[in-house]
Write an enzyme that holds these catalytic residues in place. Structure first.
Site, PDB file in Angstrom:
ATOM      1  N   CYS A  94       0.910  -1.257  -0.089  1.00 27.22           N
ATOM      2  CA  CYS A  94       0.024   0.033  -0.039  1.00 27.22           C
ATOM      3  C   CYS A  94       0.985   1.122  -0.035  1.00 27.22           C
ATOM      4  CB  CYS A  94      -0.842   0.018   1.211  1.00 27.22           C
ATOM      5  SG  CYS A  94      -1.981   1.373   1.325  1.00 27.22           S
ATOM      6  N   LEU A  95       0.626   2.292  -0.897  1.00 25.22           N
ATOM      7  CA  LEU A  95       1.236   3.295  -0.955  1.00 25.22           C
ATOM      8  C   LEU A  95       1.320   4.094   0.326  1.00 25.22           C
ATOM      9  CD1 LEU A  95       0.550   4.569  -4.697  1.00 25.22           C
ATOM     10  CD2 LEU A  95       2.494   3.455  -3.678  1.00 25.22           C
ATOM     11  N   HIS A 136      -9.067  -3.855  -2.489  1.00 22.37           N
ATOM     12  CA  HIS A 136      -8.215  -3.224  -1.459  1.00 22.37           C
ATOM     13  C   HIS A 136      -8.480  -1.670  -1.487  1.00 22.37           C
ATOM     14  CE1 HIS A 136      -3.880  -2.217  -0.167  1.00 22.37           C
ATOM     15  NE2 HIS A 136      -4.136  -1.078  -0.668  1.00 22.37           N
ATOM     16  N   HIS A 140     -10.236   1.544   1.315  1.00 22.20           N
ATOM     17  CA  HIS A 140      -9.843   2.711   1.743  1.00 22.20           C
ATOM     18  C   HIS A 140     -10.959   3.531   1.905  1.00 22.20           C
ATOM     19  CE1 HIS A 140      -5.426   2.659   1.714  1.00 22.20           C
ATOM     20  NE2 HIS A 140      -5.367   1.843   0.392  1.00 22.20           N
TER      21      HIS A 140
HETATM   22  O1  K1U Z   1      -1.908   2.335  -1.983  1.00 22.88           O
HETATM   23  C1  K1U Z   1      -2.394   1.485  -2.596  1.00 22.88           C
HETATM   24  O2  K1U Z   1      -3.753   1.380  -2.513  1.00 22.88           O
HETATM   25  C2  K1U Z   1      -2.024   1.069  -3.984  1.00 22.88           C
HETATM   26  C3  K1U Z   1      -1.311  -0.297  -4.026  1.00 22.88           C
HETATM   27  C4  K1U Z   1      -2.295  -1.111  -4.596  1.00 22.88           C
HETATM   28  C5  K1U Z   1      -2.281  -2.590  -4.336  1.00 22.88           C
HETATM   29  C6  K1U Z   1      -1.039  -3.329  -4.298  1.00 22.88           C
HETATM   30  C7  K1U Z   1      -1.031  -4.778  -4.151  1.00 22.88           C
HETATM   31  C8  K1U Z   1      -2.326  -5.458  -3.935  1.00 22.88           C
HETATM   32  C9  K1U Z   1      -3.199  -4.640  -3.475  1.00 22.88           C
HETATM   33  C10 K1U Z   1      -3.383  -3.269  -3.915  1.00 22.88           C
HETATM   34  C11 K1U Z   1       0.081  -0.374  -4.647  1.00 22.88           C
HETATM   35  O3  K1U Z   1      -0.128  -0.050  -5.839  1.00 22.88           O
HETATM   36  S1  K1U Z   1       1.506  -0.780  -3.918  1.00 22.88           S
HETATM   37  C12 K1U Z   1       2.495  -0.787  -5.249  1.00 22.88           C
HETATM   38  C13 K1U Z   1       2.380  -2.058  -5.987  1.00 22.88           C
HETATM   39  O4  K1U Z   1       1.770  -2.963  -5.727  1.00 22.88           O
HETATM   40  C14 K1U Z   1       3.318  -2.004  -7.433  1.00 22.88           C
HETATM   41  C15 K1U Z   1       4.067  -0.952  -7.562  1.00 22.88           C
HETATM   42  C16 K1U Z   1       4.779  -0.946  -8.771  1.00 22.88           C
HETATM   43  C17 K1U Z   1       4.830  -2.146  -9.704  1.00 22.88           C
HETATM   44  C18 K1U Z   1       3.861  -3.063  -9.409  1.00 22.88           C
HETATM   45  C19 K1U Z   1       3.106  -2.897  -8.081  1.00 22.88           C
HETATM   46 ZN    ZN Z   2      -3.518   1.031  -0.351  1.00 22.65          ZN
END
Ligand code: K1U
Ligand code: ZN
Length: 172
Positions: A94-95, A136, A140
């Site tokens: 999650c960012l 996910h 939020h």
């Molecule tokens: O913060 C968030 O809600 C975004 C999150 C989404 C997510 C990722 C994994 C499973 C469920 C939901 C992200 O994007 S985290 C970063 C990430 O997964 C990623 C970054 C760069 C390339 C590929 C993936």
């Molecule tokens: Zn998230």
């Protein structure tokens, strides 16, 4: 369009239950475009409005790979209309919880009704990573983070690490 700062945990704003978007106006489209730009820059595959401080029920997703054509999804006022009985487990990030990852079980497939960037009603049958990411991001909108699906022990371990990260950042 502008890059927006992403809120990181612990932060009470991430617990807010976002409110429905009344109409998909040009202002909403500008916000969605800035969210998409912010998500690509992070980089991430999804972003909910509350993660950039906008308490509205909207999110963006793009699960395409780097070498593929971009496939952005703009999702406003999403509602889950069906979930599969079968679950799948994915190691989520999650960012808003930088550098923290954990396995989360969720329904393997979902159907979601939502408004698109033009305010048109659509339904999407999501499977695989798209289903995981959609759920996910929709969490939020209700102030729920992926750590809320974990045991108290694992959740508190991650939240303590994030608090420490923040304190170190403030201390410089
Ligand atoms: O913060 C968030 O809600 C975004 C999150 C989404 C997510 C990722 C994994 C499973 C469920 C939901 C992200 O994007 S985290 C970063 C990430 O997964 C990623 C970054 C760069 C390339 C590929 C993936
Ligand atoms: Zn998230």
């Amino acid at each position: 369009m502008a890059l927006l700062p992403i809120i990181t945990a612990p932060d009470k704003r991430l617990e807010i239950v976002s409110t429905p978007v009344e109409a998909v106006t040009d202002e909403v489209r500008d916000q969605l475009d800035s969210m998409l730009e912010t998500m690509y820059a992070a980089p991430g595959i999804g972003l909910a409005a509350i993660q950039v401080g906008i308490p509205k029920r909207m999110l963006v997703i793009d699960i395409s790979r780097e070498n593929e054509e971009k496939q952005p999804l703009f999702i406003v006022n999403p509602e889950i209309t069906w979930v599969s009985d079968e679950d799948s487990v994915y190691e989520e990030g999650c960012l808003s919880l930088p550098e923290q990852y954990a396995d989360v079980a969720r329904p393997k497939e979902v159907k979601v009704r939502y408004l698109d960037r033009d305010g048109e009603s659509r339904e999407l049958h999501a499977t695989g990573l798209l289903a995981t990411c959609l759920q996910h991001e929709m969490d939020h909108l209700d102030g729920i983070l992926f750590v809320d699906h974990l045991s108290a022990l694992k959740r508190n371990m991650i939240l303590r690490r994030l608090l420490k990260q923040k304190r170190l950042a403030v201390a410089g």
